[in-house]
Design an enzyme around this catalytic site. Structure first.
Site, PDB file in Angstrom:
ATOM      1  N   ASP A  74     -21.993   3.893  28.414  1.00  0.00           N
ATOM      2  CA  ASP A  74     -20.942   4.271  29.223  1.00  0.00           C
ATOM      3  C   ASP A  74     -19.760   3.344  29.800  1.00  0.00           C
ATOM      4  O   ASP A  74     -20.431   2.498  30.379  1.00  0.00           O
ATOM      5  CB  ASP A  74     -21.520   4.878  30.422  1.00  0.00           C
ATOM      6  CG  ASP A  74     -20.445   5.551  31.432  1.00  0.00           C
ATOM      7  OD1 ASP A  74     -19.316   5.641  31.101  1.00  0.00           O
ATOM      8  OD2 ASP A  74     -21.100   6.331  32.347  1.00  0.00           O
ATOM      9  N   ASP A 121     -11.632   9.740  29.881  1.00  0.00           N
ATOM     10  CA  ASP A 121     -10.595   9.825  30.955  1.00  0.00           C
ATOM     11  C   ASP A 121     -11.290  10.302  32.303  1.00  0.00           C
ATOM     12  O   ASP A 121     -11.193   9.709  33.335  1.00  0.00           O
ATOM     13  CB  ASP A 121      -9.400  10.614  30.710  1.00  0.00           C
ATOM     14  CG  ASP A 121      -8.039  10.341  31.409  1.00  0.00           C
ATOM     15  OD1 ASP A 121      -8.184   9.580  32.231  1.00  0.00           O
ATOM     16  OD2 ASP A 121      -7.112  11.138  31.145  1.00  0.00           O
ATOM     17  N   THR A 135     -10.628   9.927  19.113  1.00  0.00           N
ATOM     18  CA  THR A 135     -11.705  10.478  18.378  1.00  0.00           C
ATOM     19  C   THR A 135     -12.417  11.435  19.047  1.00  0.00           C
ATOM     20  O   THR A 135     -13.537  12.058  18.377  1.00  0.00           O
ATOM     21  CB  THR A 135     -12.669   9.359  17.755  1.00  0.00           C
ATOM     22  OG1 THR A 135     -13.467   8.944  19.016  1.00  0.00           O
ATOM     23  CG2 THR A 135     -11.864   8.043  17.142  1.00  0.00           C
ATOM     24  N   GLY A 136     -12.357  11.838  20.198  1.00  0.00           N
ATOM     25  CA  GLY A 136     -12.716  12.940  20.951  1.00  0.00           C
ATOM     26  C   GLY A 136     -11.833  14.236  20.884  1.00  0.00           C
ATOM     27  O   GLY A 136     -11.701  14.834  19.604  1.00  0.00           O
ATOM     28  N   TYR A 143      -8.886  14.818  20.549  1.00  0.00           N
ATOM     29  CA  TYR A 143      -7.624  14.440  19.751  1.00  0.00           C
ATOM     30  C   TYR A 143      -8.206  14.583  18.283  1.00  0.00           C
ATOM     31  O   TYR A 143      -7.242  14.514  17.437  1.00  0.00           O
ATOM     32  CB  TYR A 143      -7.062  13.281  20.282  1.00  0.00           C
ATOM     33  CG  TYR A 143      -6.027  13.402  21.672  1.00  0.00           C
ATOM     34  CD1 TYR A 143      -6.194  14.762  22.241  1.00  0.00           C
ATOM     35  CD2 TYR A 143      -5.307  12.493  22.018  1.00  0.00           C
ATOM     36  CE1 TYR A 143      -5.283  14.475  23.301  1.00  0.00           C
ATOM     37  CE2 TYR A 143      -4.614  12.442  23.157  1.00  0.00           C
ATOM     38  CZ  TYR A 143      -4.531  13.743  23.696  1.00  0.00           C
ATOM     39  OH  TYR A 143      -3.729  13.755  25.086  1.00  0.00           O
TER      40      TYR A 143
HETATM   41  N1  AR6 Z   1     -17.775   5.764  27.804  1.00  0.00           N
HETATM   42  C1  AR6 Z   1     -17.272   5.467  26.674  1.00  0.00           C
HETATM   43  N2  AR6 Z   1     -16.735   6.489  25.646  1.00  0.00           N
HETATM   44  C2  AR6 Z   1     -16.613   7.763  26.184  1.00  0.00           C
HETATM   45  C3  AR6 Z   1     -17.222   8.245  27.374  1.00  0.00           C
HETATM   46  C4  AR6 Z   1     -17.599   7.156  28.052  1.00  0.00           C
HETATM   47  N3  AR6 Z   1     -17.994   7.374  29.619  1.00  0.00           N
HETATM   48  N4  AR6 Z   1     -17.060   9.570  27.384  1.00  0.00           N
HETATM   49  C5  AR6 Z   1     -16.499   9.762  26.058  1.00  0.00           C
HETATM   50  N5  AR6 Z   1     -16.215   8.919  25.339  1.00  0.00           N
HETATM   51  P1  AR6 Z   1     -12.027  11.582  24.436  1.00  0.00           P
HETATM   52  P2  AR6 Z   1      -9.320  11.353  22.917  1.00  0.00           P
HETATM   53  C6  AR6 Z   1     -15.765   8.617  24.231  1.00  0.00           C
HETATM   54  O1  AR6 Z   1     -11.858  12.978  24.103  1.00  0.00           O
HETATM   55  O2  AR6 Z   1      -9.904  11.888  21.895  1.00  0.00           O
HETATM   56  C7  AR6 Z   1      -8.876  13.441  27.466  1.00  0.00           C
HETATM   57  O3  AR6 Z   1      -8.751  14.847  28.311  1.00  0.00           O
HETATM   58  C8  AR6 Z   1     -15.767   9.916  23.142  1.00  0.00           C
HETATM   59  O4  AR6 Z   1     -17.091  10.108  22.772  1.00  0.00           O
HETATM   60  O5  AR6 Z   1     -12.507  11.277  25.863  1.00  0.00           O
HETATM   61  O6  AR6 Z   1      -8.437  10.346  22.911  1.00  0.00           O
HETATM   62  C9  AR6 Z   1      -7.455  12.889  28.131  1.00  0.00           C
HETATM   63  O7  AR6 Z   1      -7.137  13.053  29.256  1.00  0.00           O
HETATM   64  C10 AR6 Z   1     -14.764   9.796  22.262  1.00  0.00           C
HETATM   65  O8  AR6 Z   1     -15.473   8.948  21.095  1.00  0.00           O
HETATM   66  O9  AR6 Z   1     -10.367  10.981  24.143  1.00  0.00           O
HETATM   67  C11 AR6 Z   1      -6.612  13.332  26.760  1.00  0.00           C
HETATM   68  O10 AR6 Z   1      -6.115  14.519  27.281  1.00  0.00           O
HETATM   69  C12 AR6 Z   1     -13.839   8.888  22.760  1.00  0.00           C
HETATM   70  O11 AR6 Z   1     -14.454   8.527  24.214  1.00  0.00           O
HETATM   71  C13 AR6 Z   1      -7.508  13.465  25.718  1.00  0.00           C
HETATM   72  O12 AR6 Z   1      -8.824  13.764  26.406  1.00  0.00           O
HETATM   73  C14 AR6 Z   1     -12.543   9.396  23.042  1.00  0.00           C
HETATM   74  O13 AR6 Z   1     -12.679  10.878  23.247  1.00  0.00           O
HETATM   75  C15 AR6 Z   1      -7.635  12.227  25.032  1.00  0.00           C
HETATM   76  O14 AR6 Z   1      -8.558  12.460  23.806  1.00  0.00           O
END
Ligand code: AR6
Length: 170
Positions: A10, A34, A118-119, A121
């Protein structure tokens, strides 16, 4: 110890100078990493973000880390994946580059990145990892530690394969 490391962890709990957030253009919080960063940093983070007035895709902004162990948060806005023909690779690369530029200006020695885009998006994970590592390698002389902080096992597996066993910290 290699400078570029991979962990499955995390990011909000990391004791590094800077953690990077995968933000959106409003910088006003959201889900995923985020949301987790905003929860852990406390409401002061949202106040600081409000003053920034948003951030275009492919760029980044910096705020204090407030209640986090990290001194700073860099909010990087990655692209939404829509097939790859809308400049997504360039935008993802520029988002990592912008984050490194701000981290250097802040004189940080250690920085941790989530797997931006990669989440929700939906950027293909393998392609995103290649881009992230390409940029990380161009900065590996400037930092003591660059951490690819993966949350899901799939991303962790990809980074471990690309970086080799010496880079794994867990
Ligand atoms: N620590 C590390 N990585 C994490 C954590 C954590 N606590 N939680 C999730 N991840 P995403 P995006 C990973 O969806 O795709 C938001 O709503 C997750 O497994 O958080 O860039 C923003 O406000 C994945 O591999 O971000 C934007 O609207 C990675 O973080 C949007 O999502 C990114 O997933 C951005 O989308």
């Amino acid at each position: 110890m290699p400078v570029i490391k991979v962990i499955q962890y995390d990011i909000t709990d990391l004791d590094v100078d800077i953690i990077v957030n995968a933000a959106n253009t409003t910088l006003l919080g959201g889900g995923g990493v985020d949301g987790a960063i905003h929860r852990a940093a406390g409401p002061e983070l949202l106040e600081a973000c409000r003053k920034l007035g948003g951030c275009p895709t492919g760029e980044a902004r910096i705020t204090p880390g407030f209640r986090l162990k990290a001194k700073w948060v860099i909010h990087a806005v990655g692209p939404v994946w829509s097939g790859g023909g809308r400049g997504e690779p360039q935008l993802l690369e520029s988002c990592y580059q912008s984050a490194f530029r701000l981290a250097k200006d802040a004189k940080a020695r250690s920085i941790a990145f989530p797997c931006i885009s990669t989440g929700v998006y939906h950027y293909p994970k393998e392609d995103a990892a290649h881009t992230a590592l390409k940029v990380m390698y161009t900065h590996d002389k400037e930092f003591r530690s660059i951490v690819a902080c993966c949350f899901d096992a799939e991303n962790a597996g990809i980074y471990r394969r690309l970086l080799g066993p010496a880079a794994s910290q867990d």
